[in-house]
Structures are given as C-alpha cells and as structure tokens.
Design a protein around this motif. Structure first.
Motif, mmCIF file in Angstrom:
data_model
loop_
_atom_site.group_PDB
_atom_site.id
_atom_site.type_symbol
_atom_site.label_atom_id
_atom_site.label_comp_id
_atom_site.label_asym_id
_atom_site.label_seq_id
_atom_site.Cartn_x
_atom_site.Cartn_y
_atom_site.Cartn_z
ATOM 1 N N CYS A 92 14.978 14.980 -24.044
ATOM 2 C CA CYS A 92 13.989 13.398 -23.700
ATOM 3 C C CYS A 92 14.596 12.947 -22.530
ATOM 4 O O CYS A 92 15.468 13.042 -22.283
ATOM 5 N N ALA A 93 13.880 12.415 -21.272
ATOM 6 C CA ALA A 93 14.765 11.280 -20.424
ATOM 7 C C ALA A 93 13.335 10.390 -20.120
ATOM 8 O O ALA A 93 12.056 10.107 -20.401
ATOM 9 N N SER A 94 13.676 9.220 -19.544
ATOM 10 C CA SER A 94 13.020 8.180 -18.785
ATOM 11 C C SER A 94 13.802 8.017 -17.684
ATOM 12 O O SER A 94 15.022 7.942 -17.391
ATOM 13 N N SER A 95 12.583 6.894 -17.468
ATOM 14 C CA SER A 95 12.662 6.548 -15.454
ATOM 15 C C SER A 95 12.289 5.203 -14.999
ATOM 16 O O SER A 95 11.110 4.874 -16.497
ATOM 17 N N LEU A 96 12.849 4.387 -14.666
ATOM 18 C CA LEU A 96 12.026 3.297 -14.430
ATOM 19 C C LEU A 96 11.209 3.827 -12.873
ATOM 20 O O LEU A 96 11.417 3.116 -12.227
ATOM 21 N N PHE A 97 9.133 3.710 -13.763
ATOM 22 C CA PHE A 97 9.070 4.199 -12.788
ATOM 23 C C PHE A 97 7.546 2.810 -12.372
ATOM 24 O O PHE A 97 7.027 2.609 -13.363
ATOM 25 N N VAL A 98 7.629 2.451 -10.920
ATOM 26 C CA VAL A 98 7.108 1.640 -10.747
ATOM 27 C C VAL A 98 6.279 1.935 -9.500
ATOM 28 O O VAL A 98 6.710 2.961 -8.605
ATOM 29 N N GLY A 99 5.049 1.792 -9.798
ATOM 30 C CA GLY A 99 4.211 2.214 -8.785
ATOM 31 C C GLY A 99 4.176 3.802 -8.633
ATOM 32 O O GLY A 99 3.680 4.672 -9.277
#
Lengths: 117, 116
Positions: A92-99
C-alpha cells in the motif's frame, strides 16, 4: 512521524478462503494506491483512491479482488475465494496528491505477505 | 502507454567501487521518473525523483541519477559503494494522466550485491 501501516504483515490462508488486508495511510494523504509484488518482480499497480473515490481499478486481476476506502482514510483490500496465484506481497502507498500533477512521491508500507496453501 | 526496462537483474560491485544501475523508459507523455530501494521484508523507500526541474537529480545516501531524454534513460549512480547499499532497486515511471493520480509503472528490479 508515522508512516504507512499495513496489517497483517503475514497472512497464510487455504485456497478458497477470503482474506482482508488493511492499509492505514499517512494522515492527511489524499491518494492511496495498492500494488501487488510477486516474488522476484517489481510491484504492479492494482487500484487507486482519491479520498474515498476509487478512480482507477484497472489493475485488479479479477472480480475476486475488491478494495474500499469508505471514509477516505483506512483502506481494505479483499480477496475472495483465494487461489494459489494470489500469493504475493501486497503493498500500500499513499501520497499528498493535490491538483493535477502526478509527481508526488508515494510513501510505501512494509506490505502484507500473502501465502495461499 | 508507459514502461520501464532495467538492464541487469543482478549487479555485483566491490565496496568502494562505482555503482551504475541502468533504467530506460518509454512514455507517451512527459515522464516523471523515480528510483526506489527495497530492503528484505520491507516496503519501498524513495531514493530520488525527476520532475523536469533539473536533469541531474541528487537523492539520499549519496545516489544520483541523470535524465537523458535523447536516450530515454534515467540511470542511477553512486561513486563509492557501501555494504549497506546491498538491496533491490526499482526504477519507476508515472505520467500526467487524468484521474490516475500518478500510478507508478515499475521495472523488474536490479539486485545490488556489494562485496567486501
């Protein structure tokens, strides 16, 4: 700070059983990804969530695989009627994805090693 | 469509020697490129990323990589190998594709061994 947490770390199941794998992403991270890593291979994309919306599930290998993220935080990957070919490490991976950009680095958990007997 | 090819599934170097891990990519959109390292029984840790700001990218642990558009390459180097560098290394590509959030396409990986 806390990273991406996955549980269980190891799971052994008999062929035909259902399993559920949990991912707790970094707090505040909008995007969440699931990957499958077979032995000796690179990770392969399974599915992608933006908050609670599952925007891409093109990598799920069959309709036995199902993922959810109902409140936009914790996610569960469920595999029904497991087969031996499902044996792999699930990352599992997460990211601070904005825009609209996609260059945010993904932060990975240590994975769940699934073995189907 | 995007893809990554890592040349050499196993690379062995002596401690103190140059490390060179090769990665070539294919992408129909401007690529974002990443190198990750994976230690046994652990997840992937980001070494460095290319996002079009500079072609020579410096990462953690003394690693760097150079983006060469003409060669469609993004090779990873380190001037002097340490024993602790022994691990599996993955090159990955993503692109600006609507609603895909930057999903990563990984190469097959290169296992780096460091001899004392």
């Amino acid at each position: 700070g806390a990273g991406v947490s996955q549980s269980p770390r190891y799971k052994v199941a008999k062929r035909g059983q259902d399993v559920a794998l949990r991912c707790d992403p970094i707090s505040g991270h909008v995007s969440l990804f699931w990957y499958q890593q077979a032995l000796g291979q690179g990770p392969e994309f399974l599915t992608y969530f933006q908050n609670e919306a599952q925007l891409d599930k093109s990598g799920l290998p069959s309709d036995r695989f199902f993922a959810e993220r109902p409140e936009g935080s914790v996610s569960t990957l469920k595999i029904q009627r497991t087969q031996q070919e499902d044996s792999a490490v699930y990352l599992c991976a997460s990211s601070l994805f904005v825009g609209a950009t996609s260059n945010e680095a993904q932060h990975f958990g240590d994975g769940t090693r699934l073995s189907i007997l | 469509a995007q893809s990554v090819t890592q040349l050499g599934s196993h690379v062995s170097v002596s401690e103190g020697a140059l490390v060179l891990l090769r990665c070539n990519y294919s992408s129909s959109v401007p690529p974002y490129l990443f190198w990750y390292v994976q230690y046994p029984n652990q997840g992937l840790q980001l070494l460095l990323k290319y996002t079009s700001a500079a072609t020579l990218v410096k990462g953690i642990n003394g690693f760097e990589a150079e983006f060469k558009k003409s060669e469609t390459s993004f090779h990873l180097t380190k001037p002097s190998a340490h024993m602790r560098d022994a691990a599996e290394y993955f090159c990955a590509v993503s692109g600006l594709v609507y609603n895909q959030g930057g999903k990563l396409i990984f190469g097959q990986g290169t296992e780096l061994s460091v001899k004392p």
